[in-house]
Design a protein around this motif. Structure first.
Motif, PDB file in Angstrom:
ATOM      1  N   GLU A 195       4.306   7.837   7.305  1.00  0.00           N
ATOM      2  CA  GLU A 195       3.321   8.194   6.294  1.00  0.00           C
ATOM      3  C   GLU A 195       2.328   7.069   6.036  1.00  0.00           C
ATOM      4  O   GLU A 195       1.276   7.306   5.442  1.00  0.00           O
ATOM      5  CB  GLU A 195       4.065   8.492   4.992  1.00  0.00           C
ATOM      6  CG  GLU A 195       3.549   9.665   4.211  1.00  0.00           C
ATOM      7  CD  GLU A 195       4.454   9.894   3.020  1.00  0.00           C
ATOM      8  OE1 GLU A 195       4.733  11.040   2.733  1.00  0.00           O
ATOM      9  OE2 GLU A 195       4.882   8.907   2.397  1.00  0.00           O
ATOM     10  N   THR A 196       2.651   5.856   6.475  1.00  0.00           N
ATOM     11  CA  THR A 196       1.862   4.691   6.072  1.00  0.00           C
ATOM     12  C   THR A 196       0.387   4.819   6.405  1.00  0.00           C
ATOM     13  O   THR A 196      -0.462   4.532   5.566  1.00  0.00           O
ATOM     14  CB  THR A 196       2.426   3.438   6.759  1.00  0.00           C
ATOM     15  OG1 THR A 196       3.812   3.404   6.534  1.00  0.00           O
ATOM     16  CG2 THR A 196       1.807   2.199   6.207  1.00  0.00           C
TER      17      THR A 196
ATOM     18  N   LEU B  24      -5.621   7.310   2.354  1.00  0.00           N
ATOM     19  CA  LEU B  24      -5.691   7.719   0.955  1.00  0.00           C
ATOM     20  C   LEU B  24      -6.284   6.607   0.098  1.00  0.00           C
ATOM     21  O   LEU B  24      -7.131   6.862  -0.770  1.00  0.00           O
ATOM     22  CB  LEU B  24      -4.297   8.083   0.449  1.00  0.00           C
ATOM     23  CG  LEU B  24      -4.244   8.379  -1.042  1.00  0.00           C
ATOM     24  CD1 LEU B  24      -4.581   9.817  -1.274  1.00  0.00           C
ATOM     25  CD2 LEU B  24      -2.914   8.057  -1.627  1.00  0.00           C
ATOM     26  N   VAL B  25      -5.839   5.363   0.350  1.00  0.00           N
ATOM     27  CA  VAL B  25      -6.362   4.234  -0.432  1.00  0.00           C
ATOM     28  C   VAL B  25      -7.862   4.095  -0.213  1.00  0.00           C
ATOM     29  O   VAL B  25      -8.637   3.892  -1.155  1.00  0.00           O
ATOM     30  CB  VAL B  25      -5.605   2.948  -0.047  1.00  0.00           C
ATOM     31  CG1 VAL B  25      -6.278   1.738  -0.660  1.00  0.00           C
ATOM     32  CG2 VAL B  25      -4.174   3.011  -0.517  1.00  0.00           C
TER      33      VAL B  25
ATOM     34  N   ALA C 104       8.846   8.023   5.901  1.00  0.00           N
ATOM     35  CA  ALA C 104       8.091   7.144   4.997  1.00  0.00           C
ATOM     36  C   ALA C 104       7.256   6.164   5.795  1.00  0.00           C
ATOM     37  O   ALA C 104       6.129   5.847   5.412  1.00  0.00           O
ATOM     38  CB  ALA C 104       9.047   6.403   4.084  1.00  0.00           C
ATOM     39  N   ILE C 105       7.798   5.701   6.912  1.00  0.00           N
ATOM     40  CA  ILE C 105       7.026   4.743   7.699  1.00  0.00           C
ATOM     41  C   ILE C 105       5.882   5.447   8.419  1.00  0.00           C
ATOM     42  O   ILE C 105       4.776   4.915   8.530  1.00  0.00           O
ATOM     43  CB  ILE C 105       7.941   3.988   8.664  1.00  0.00           C
ATOM     44  CG1 ILE C 105       8.841   3.070   7.842  1.00  0.00           C
ATOM     45  CG2 ILE C 105       7.147   3.157   9.646  1.00  0.00           C
ATOM     46  CD1 ILE C 105       9.927   2.443   8.611  1.00  0.00           C
TER      47      ILE C 105
ATOM     48  N   ILE D 184      -1.297   6.949   4.055  1.00  0.00           N
ATOM     49  CA  ILE D 184      -1.494   6.278   2.767  1.00  0.00           C
ATOM     50  C   ILE D 184      -2.683   5.321   2.845  1.00  0.00           C
ATOM     51  O   ILE D 184      -3.450   5.193   1.887  1.00  0.00           O
ATOM     52  CB  ILE D 184      -0.210   5.534   2.361  1.00  0.00           C
ATOM     53  CG1 ILE D 184       0.932   6.520   2.128  1.00  0.00           C
ATOM     54  CG2 ILE D 184      -0.427   4.703   1.125  1.00  0.00           C
ATOM     55  CD1 ILE D 184       0.770   7.384   0.947  1.00  0.00           C
ATOM     56  N   TYR D 185      -2.861   4.666   4.010  1.00  0.00           N
ATOM     57  CA  TYR D 185      -4.036   3.795   4.158  1.00  0.00           C
ATOM     58  C   TYR D 185      -5.314   4.597   3.943  1.00  0.00           C
ATOM     59  O   TYR D 185      -6.207   4.180   3.216  1.00  0.00           O
ATOM     60  CB  TYR D 185      -4.087   3.173   5.562  1.00  0.00           C
ATOM     61  CG  TYR D 185      -3.076   2.108   5.828  1.00  0.00           C
ATOM     62  CD1 TYR D 185      -2.403   1.498   4.790  1.00  0.00           C
ATOM     63  CD2 TYR D 185      -2.790   1.694   7.117  1.00  0.00           C
ATOM     64  CE1 TYR D 185      -1.472   0.533   5.035  1.00  0.00           C
ATOM     65  CE2 TYR D 185      -1.857   0.730   7.368  1.00  0.00           C
ATOM     66  CZ  TYR D 185      -1.203   0.151   6.319  1.00  0.00           C
ATOM     67  OH  TYR D 185      -0.280  -0.806   6.572  1.00  0.00           O
TER      68      TYR D 185
ATOM     69  N   ILE E 284      12.918   3.160  -0.338  1.00  0.00           N
ATOM     70  CA  ILE E 284      12.251   2.750   0.903  1.00  0.00           C
ATOM     71  C   ILE E 284      11.795   1.303   0.813  1.00  0.00           C
ATOM     72  O   ILE E 284      11.923   0.535   1.775  1.00  0.00           O
ATOM     73  CB  ILE E 284      11.078   3.706   1.198  1.00  0.00           C
ATOM     74  CG1 ILE E 284      11.633   5.022   1.693  1.00  0.00           C
ATOM     75  CG2 ILE E 284      10.142   3.133   2.212  1.00  0.00           C
ATOM     76  CD1 ILE E 284      10.646   6.112   1.697  1.00  0.00           C
TER      77      ILE E 284
ATOM     78  N   PHE F 234       0.824  -1.210   0.000  1.00  0.00           N
ATOM     79  CA  PHE F 234       0.000   0.000   0.000  1.00  0.00           C
ATOM     80  C   PHE F 234       0.855   1.256   0.000  1.00  0.00           C
ATOM     81  O   PHE F 234       0.499   2.255  -0.616  1.00  0.00           O
ATOM     82  CB  PHE F 234      -0.940   0.013   1.205  1.00  0.00           C
ATOM     83  CG  PHE F 234      -2.236  -0.697   0.950  1.00  0.00           C
ATOM     84  CD1 PHE F 234      -2.453  -1.311  -0.269  1.00  0.00           C
ATOM     85  CD2 PHE F 234      -3.217  -0.754   1.906  1.00  0.00           C
ATOM     86  CE1 PHE F 234      -3.633  -1.965  -0.515  1.00  0.00           C
ATOM     87  CE2 PHE F 234      -4.411  -1.408   1.673  1.00  0.00           C
ATOM     88  CZ  PHE F 234      -4.619  -2.015   0.462  1.00  0.00           C
ATOM     89  N   ARG F 235       1.985   1.204   0.721  1.00  0.00           N
ATOM     90  CA  ARG F 235       2.819   2.408   0.806  1.00  0.00           C
ATOM     91  C   ARG F 235       3.335   2.790  -0.575  1.00  0.00           C
ATOM     92  O   ARG F 235       3.182   3.929  -1.015  1.00  0.00           O
ATOM     93  CB  ARG F 235       3.979   2.152   1.754  1.00  0.00           C
ATOM     94  CG  ARG F 235       4.856   3.354   1.949  1.00  0.00           C
ATOM     95  CD  ARG F 235       5.984   3.066   2.889  1.00  0.00           C
ATOM     96  NE  ARG F 235       5.509   2.700   4.205  1.00  0.00           N
ATOM     97  CZ  ARG F 235       5.754   1.539   4.789  1.00  0.00           C
ATOM     98  NH1 ARG F 235       6.459   0.634   4.159  1.00  0.00           N
ATOM     99  NH2 ARG F 235       5.310   1.292   5.986  1.00  0.00           N
TER     100      ARG F 235
END
Lengths: 300, 99
Positions: free
Chosen positions: B64-65, B71-72, B61-62, B68-69, A267, A203-204
């Motif tokens: 941000e996860t 967002l999905v 980045a982590i 992002i969830y 990443i 997903f990321r």
């Protein structure tokens, strides 16, 4: 004195360069021939080229799959081109570049995975290259395979299989016992956490690439409307040309396509390395192997 | 029928907006904290800039996860859910007619 390059070398060089360029041209031609015309401001998923009948469910061959095969061929051609004509005495420019790439990847893998996993450098390099090139495919106007969840989920499942393999290699009992820690009640949550690793990785990557393209489309749409609002009074065809759409989306694409794509590739590779090396207790494993060997020696 | 379809579309759009809005708070705060701490660390030890920066980007980045969830989920709500829901509604209406 420099040795003159013979004909065979040159022909192979041209073949490799064609191998790099032809897939991209093929993708563009397919794109032009098969895609219905639009103004480029539509948000759609990958186009389905054709469907294959399969026992459980028909298999759809989409743009994303075809493009990812093109990327694989391009990366293969690039590797063959860079490693063509290696020599110890007089290294060429491309050999320097190839050596630099190999050294950097080896350094990265050794630094974050440790001695035991140094054989993983080619795998990590392949993940980096394919992920980065797939995201950069937007630069030539093709659909990036990484903005389709199926492609990225495939990579994540591969990584999950590797993680589970290394956990099992550390000992089956220890693997099963790891689910009941810290107490027995936590077992369902631990299983969920195990499954969450590939899901979050997929997903990321997919979400980042997709969100970039969605934002780019929204901004170019807004700029077109603004342009027709502000410059609509111009006579004739001049009024229809969206002048404000020129330039600004390209600047944004530097961040969303180039930086974000390379970032996500890094990443993804980094998380792969951390997860795989974190799953395997290398010290315990070596200790056990040593004990086993000692036992065998004592038995003889 | 039209009213029901309109309600479904409105609910999907509202849901996507709320999902993205609330889901973006956490990653925003988290990344801000991470970057501020990284700036402090670089200010204290300028020679460790490279290591701190790469670790910070990784951590960002982590963090941000979760964003992002959401967002999905928002993308699913905008592009996938309306069609599915309207299809379910239509089949339900046909089923209700046969009764």
């Amino acid at each position: 004195m420099k040795k003159e390059k013979d004909l065979r070398f040159r022909v192979l060089d041209i073949v490799y360069i064609l191998m790099m360029i032809l897939p991209l041209v093929c993708g563009m031609v397919l794109n032009i021939l098969l895609k219905p015309a639009s103004e480029g401001i539509e948000i759609t998923g990958a186009m389905i080229y054709f469907t294959l009948p399969m026992p459980i469910q028909p298999l759809q061959i989409t743009e994303a799959q075809v493009n990812s095969v093109f990327v694989i061929i391009t990366v293969l051609g690039l590797c063959l081109y860079l490693t063509h004509g290696l020599s110890v005495r007089e290294p060429s420019k491309r050999q320097h570049l190839a050596e630099w790439i190999v050294e950097k990847t080896k350094g990265l893998v050794d630094g974050s995975m440790g001695e035991f996993f140094s054989g993983y450098a080619p795998f990590i390099g392949a993940i980096l290259a394919i992920s980065a090139f797939s995201s950069l495919l937007t630069l030539v106007g093709l659909y990036p395979p990484t903005s389709d969840i199926n492609i990225v989920a495939g990579w994540a499942i591969l990584v999950f299989i590797l993680i589970t393999y290394y956990k099992l290699k550390g000992g089956l009992l220890g693997y099963l016992k790891g689910f009941t820690e810290p107490i027995f009640v936590m077992t369902p949550l631990n299983i969920l956490g195990e499954v969450a690793t590939p899901v979050s990785m997929a997903f990321r990557h997919y979400g980042n690439v997709l969100s970039g393209s969605v934002i780019a489309v929204l901004i170019s749409f807004a700029l077109q409307n603004l342009s027709s609002l502000v410059l609509g009074w111009l006579p004739g065809i001049l009024g229809d040309i969206p002048f404000l759409r020129v330039g600004l989306p390209a600047i944004l694409s530097v961040y969303f396509d180039i930086f974000s794509g390379c970032m996500q590739a890094y990443i993804f590779a980094m998380l792969t390395m951390l997860n795989i090396s974190g799953a395997f207790p290398a010290d315990e494993y070596e200790e056990r192997m040593r004990r086993k060997k000692a036992k065998l020696a004592a038995g003889k | 029928m039209e009213l029901a379809i309109g309600l479904i579309l409105a609910a999907c759009a509202l849901g996507a907006g709320i999902c993205m809005g609330i889901g973006a708070i956490g990653p925003g705060v988290g990344e801000g904290t991470a970057v501020s701490k990284a700036c402090e660390a670089i200010g204290r030890q300028p020679e460790s800039k490279g290591a701190v920066t790469s670790t910070m980007i990784m951590g960002c980045a982590i963090a941000e996860t979760t964003g992002i969830y959401s967002l999905v989920i928002a993308i699913l709500l905008i592009f996938v859910a309306p069609n599915t829901m309207v299809g379910i509604l239509k089949s339900a209406m046909e089923w209700a007619k046969t009764l």
